[in-house]
Every structure is written in structure tokens, then in C-alpha cells.
Design an enzyme around this catalytic site. Structure first.
Site, PDB file in Angstrom:
ATOM      1  N   ASP A   1       9.158  45.472  -1.320  1.00  0.00           N
ATOM      2  CA  ASP A   1       8.678  45.297  -2.690  1.00  0.00           C
ATOM      3  C   ASP A   1       8.033  43.911  -2.796  1.00  0.00           C
ATOM      4  O   ASP A   1       7.378  43.464  -1.871  1.00  0.00           O
ATOM      5  CB  ASP A   1       9.828  45.466  -3.685  1.00  0.00           C
TER       6      ASP A   1
ATOM      7  N   HIS B   1       4.638  43.933  -1.750  1.00  0.00           N
ATOM      8  CA  HIS B   1       3.839  44.133  -2.956  1.00  0.00           C
ATOM      9  C   HIS B   1       3.170  42.858  -3.434  1.00  0.00           C
ATOM     10  O   HIS B   1       2.603  42.838  -4.523  1.00  0.00           O
ATOM     11  CB  HIS B   1       4.708  44.705  -4.073  1.00  0.00           C
TER      12      HIS B   1
END
Length: 470
Positions: free
Chosen positions: A275, A298
Site C-alpha cells: 500500500d 501506492h
């Protein structure tokens, strides 16, 4: 008669001297026995100090549970408190005992020695402690590998550091969250059917709560069930030269997560996870992030903010000198519709991107579901600079989607040079919606020059009307 008395006196003196001599011998023998018994060496004790060692003896403090004391002055080795270090035995009690003993000594060090692996169950290492406590990690700490073995009351974090001041974690060792079973949906579903208490949220590996003047440096944190390193309601944080990694397919595993935390510096670190490399949430201010290698993951994100009409306040964030490889996003601000509050004074500069899908993002329509209901109101975004964002993208160069009711204001795009990656053939045009500010060449693609609206006087007043909440 006189001679007889003299003989009696002499005999009395001899008897008295004999009694005194025997008594002295007995007392000497008993003293030697007692001294020998007290001097018996303890297990795991390398050097307890003394005249020949060159070191003073250990500081006076109540003995811990296992009856041991530092192997060297101020050093509290977990092996001296009963830890096995075989990676299988439960060493939680030994770690807690070493911590409690060290907590009472100024400048003490809790030592996790190299070449050992210590299995530690979810636990809280709590203060307040004496100043300048150090957790020296040179070996490996292992979290329980099986989801079902985590206690119901400890599902939010593995190791929780609480109420600490002037504290340091350092060393060449590893925190291993052993999170692979947590990442598998099939494993979680199977366990939920058997035990009903496993929630959707997975544990954070290391969490600091209400702690100040904390330094984390040099260590490695891997394979957390969810977030690797979290600071909550804390301040005066320094993170230097750490490495964080988990497989790219591990869901929702942030690298570093900040919430309600101020005065933060994160620098010279490598972060690769499933993430956000770094996630900045509400209540954060005066955060400086620089010299970070990020990816895969991310990217670096502010938010999501304002979920379920909550208040979100973030300000004075500087992100610079970042290298991003193979990330979903580059630098991003994301807010939910209907939120309240503001994001202001944010700078993203000198960002190198390679194979990044969307390098520049402001998304005030953030939704992590298939469908989210449209709502009025938004977290106001103002004073955001994107400067020297250079490299290549694989989907879209820039995505600015600002609220219909509360547009983004004072957004600056300076020296943006983004080329499409040769590995991909289908690209999206830059998206720019309801954002006000100015741009400055060089700008590539050239469409970025038309991305921002220029006349934002009345719009600024709308945005400022929402800042007073923070």
C-alpha cells in the site's frame, strides 16, 4: 601455698586462650562458607563488574522477575532474563522483564542480541521510563505466524510502545511480522468461520502511542500483517535509514503511517510494500519527508481524509528528494466527499518517477468501494505545490479532481516533465477539474499548462471559510 595459686592462675589463662582460639576458627570457617555461597556465578552473566573488570557494578535497582541483572552496566540482555532465542519458544515474558528492569535505569539499553530469533506475542512496552532508554535490535523478533494464535484483545498491533519520552530503537536487526497468513483471504475466511472474532482490520507491526522525542533508525521491518510502523498522537519523531518491505501483493500494508502526529522527519529510508509507502492522516503537521526510495506500492499519500463526514486537518507538509519505482501513484492527496476541515501548505518537490501509473494526484472523490454516494462539502485543499516531478508514467500524467462545491486553490505546477513509458501503449490524457492556481514551464505534456484555472479570488474565500475548523 603461693606456688599453688600461681599454677592455678596459669592454667586458667591457658584454658581461656584455648576457648578464644577455637571460637575464632569456627567464625572464620563460617564466614568463608557464606562468602563462597554468595559469590556463585549466575547463568548468562558475562561480566558483573568489580575491581578487576574496569567497570563499576550494576546500578542499584529492584531485581526483575527472573532475578538477573545487566551483563554489563546498563545493558539488559533478554537472554539474561530467560529468553531462549530459538525462534520457537515464547520469549515474551523475558522481553517484558528486561524492559521493566531497564525502564528504571537512566540511559539503559534493552538488548536483542544478534544471531538469535525471539518469538514474541502481542505485547505493550510501556512507559513512562527513565530518560534515554534504548531498544537495541541486532537479532530478529518474530510475530506469531498463525492468525488464530493472536489474542482477541491484541489484534490492533503486535508491539505497542506507549507513553515513552526520549526513546530510541536502533540496530542491525529485524522485526518480522510474519504476515503471510493475514494476507490470504482464504485463510482469513476459514479462521472466521471457526472463531468469529477475527476483524477486518489486521494488526500493525510497531505502533507508538502518545510518545515524544522518539528515534527509529537502521532497523528493518518486514512482512507486517498490515501497517509496518505507525505513530499515533505523538511528536518529535525521527526515522532514519530504515528498511521496510513486504510483498507487492500484500493488501493494505502501509510502510509508515502518521496520525495526529507533529514535528516529524523521515529520511534516507527504503520502503516497498503493498500500500502507501508513507501515509499521512488527520491531525498531522510539520512533517518533513526526504531522501526516500519508494516502490513498489501506492506512493506517498495524504489521506484518505474526511471519511463519513469527519473533520480532517493536515498542514505544513514537505516531501522532497524522493525516488519512486513501479508505484500505483506518485504523490497524492485524497479526500472523501462530505468531509470537513482543510489541507494546506503542502510541497512536493524533486520527485523522480519511473513506471509510475499516475505521478501527480489530487482526488476529492476518493472511494475505496465499487460505489460511493455523491455528497456535498469537502475537505478544503489550498497551497499545494508540485515542483520538479520528472520521469515517466504508465497510465496518466496528472489527475486533479477537485470538489464541485469547494475547489482546490493555490495549486502550483512547476517544472513538470512526464513522458509516457515505452512499455505501455494506451494512455489517458491529463485530468484537471475545478482546480485553481498557476503553472510554470517547463511543462510536459504541454496540456498541463491548461490544467489550472487562473481566476480564483471568490473561490479562495469559499475555501478559507472552511479552514477555521482546524
Amino acid at each position: 601455698m603461693k606456688r599453688s595459686n600461681e599454677k592455678s592462675s596459669l592454667l586458667f589463662v591457658l584454658v581461656f586462650l584455648l576457648i578464644v582460639s577455637v571460637t575464632f576458627c569456627i567464625m572464620s570457617v563460617e564466614a568463608r562458607k557464606h562468602h563462597t555461597k554468595k559469590s556463585k556465578p549466575r547463568k548468562h552473566q558475562k561480566d558483573k563488574g568489580g575491581a578487576d573488570s574496569g567497570f563499576p557494578g550494576p546500578a542499584a535497582a529492584p531485581l526483575p522477575h527472573y532475578g538477573s541483572y545487566p551483563t554489563q552496566p546498563g545493558i539488559f540482555d533478554v537472554l539474561s532474563f530467560g529468553a531462549k532465542g530459538d525462534g520457537v519458544s515464547d520469549d515474551t515474558k523475558a522481553l517484558l522483564a528486561a524492559w521493566k528492569a531497564a525502564c528504571k535505569v537512566p540511559g539503559a539499553t534493552v538488548e536483542i542480541p544478534s544471531e538469535f530469533k525471539f518469538l514474541v506475542k502481542p505485547t505493550t512496552l510501556q512507559g513512562p521510563c527513565m530518560p534515554n532508554l534504548v531498544l537495541q535490535i541486532d537479532g530478529t523478533l518474530l510475530a506469531p505466524p498463525k492468525v488464530g494464535s493472536w489474542p482477541k484483545s491484541s489484534l490492533f498491533q503486535w508491539i505497542n510502545f506507549k507513553w515513552l519520552h526520549n526513546f530510541t530503537i536502533q540496530g542491525s536487526g529485524i522485526f518480522d511480522g510474519q504476515g503471510s497468513e493475514w494476507w490470504s483471504a482464504s485463510q482469513i475466511n476459514s479462521i472466521q468461520k471457526k472463531s468469529k472474532y477475527i476483524p477486518d482490520m489486521k494488526p500493525t507491526a510497531l505502533r507508538f502511542y502518545a510518545s515524544y522525542n522518539v528515534t527509529v533508525r537502521d532497523i528493518k521491518i518486514i512482512n507486517s500483517p498490515q501497517c509496518h510502523l505507525k505513530f499515533d498522537s505523538s511528536g518529535g519523531i525521527k526515522v532514519n535509514h530504515i528498511r521496510i518491505s513486504s510483498p507487492e501483493l500484500s493488501p493494505n500494508t502501509d510502510g509508515i503511517h502518521l496520525q495526529n502526529t507533529k514535528d516529524v522527519e523521515i529520511q534516507h529510508s527504503d520502503i516497498a510494500c503493498g500500500d502507501d509507502c508513507i501515509s499521512i492522516q488527520t491531525g498531522c503537521s510539520n512533517v518533513h519527508i526526504h531522501h526516500i526510495n519508494c516502490g513498489p506500492g501506492h506512493g506517498i499519500s495524504l489521506g484518505g481524509l474526511g471519511k463519513e463526514k469527519s473533520v480532517a486537518c493536515v498542514s505544513d507538509i514537505v516531501v522532497e528528494k524522493i525516488s519512486m519505482q513501479n508505484t500505483l501513484y506518485g504523490v497524492r492527496i485524497k479526500t472523501w466527499q462530505g468531509g470537513i476541515g482543510s489541507v494546506k501548505n503542502v510541497s512536493f518537490s524533486n520527485i523522480q518517477v519511473s513506471e509510475v501509473k499516475v505521478p501527480i494526484v489530487i482526488d476529492q472523490f476518493y472511494c475505496d468501494k465499487h460505489f460511493c454516494k455523491n455528497q456535498t462539502g469537502a475537505v478544503a485543499i489550498s497551497g499545494v505545490e508540485f515542483n520538479q516531478i520528472i520521469g515517466n508514467y504508465s497510465v496518466q500524467p496528472i489527475h486533479l479532481a477537485c470538489s464541485n462545491e469547494i475547489p482546490c486553490t493555490d495549486v502550483d505546477l512547476i517544472d513538470i516533465q512526464l513522458k509516457p513509458s515505452f512499455r505501455y501503449r494506451s494512455f489517458q490524457q491529463a485530468l484537471c477539474w475545478n482546480s485553481y492556481g498557476k503553472s510554470q514551464a517547463p511543462l510536459l505534456p504541454s496540456s498541463i499548462d491548461y490544467c489550472l484555472r487562473r481566476d480564483g479570488g471568490s473561490v479562495k474565500r469559499i475555501a478559507r471559510s472552511h479552514e477555521h475548523i482546524c
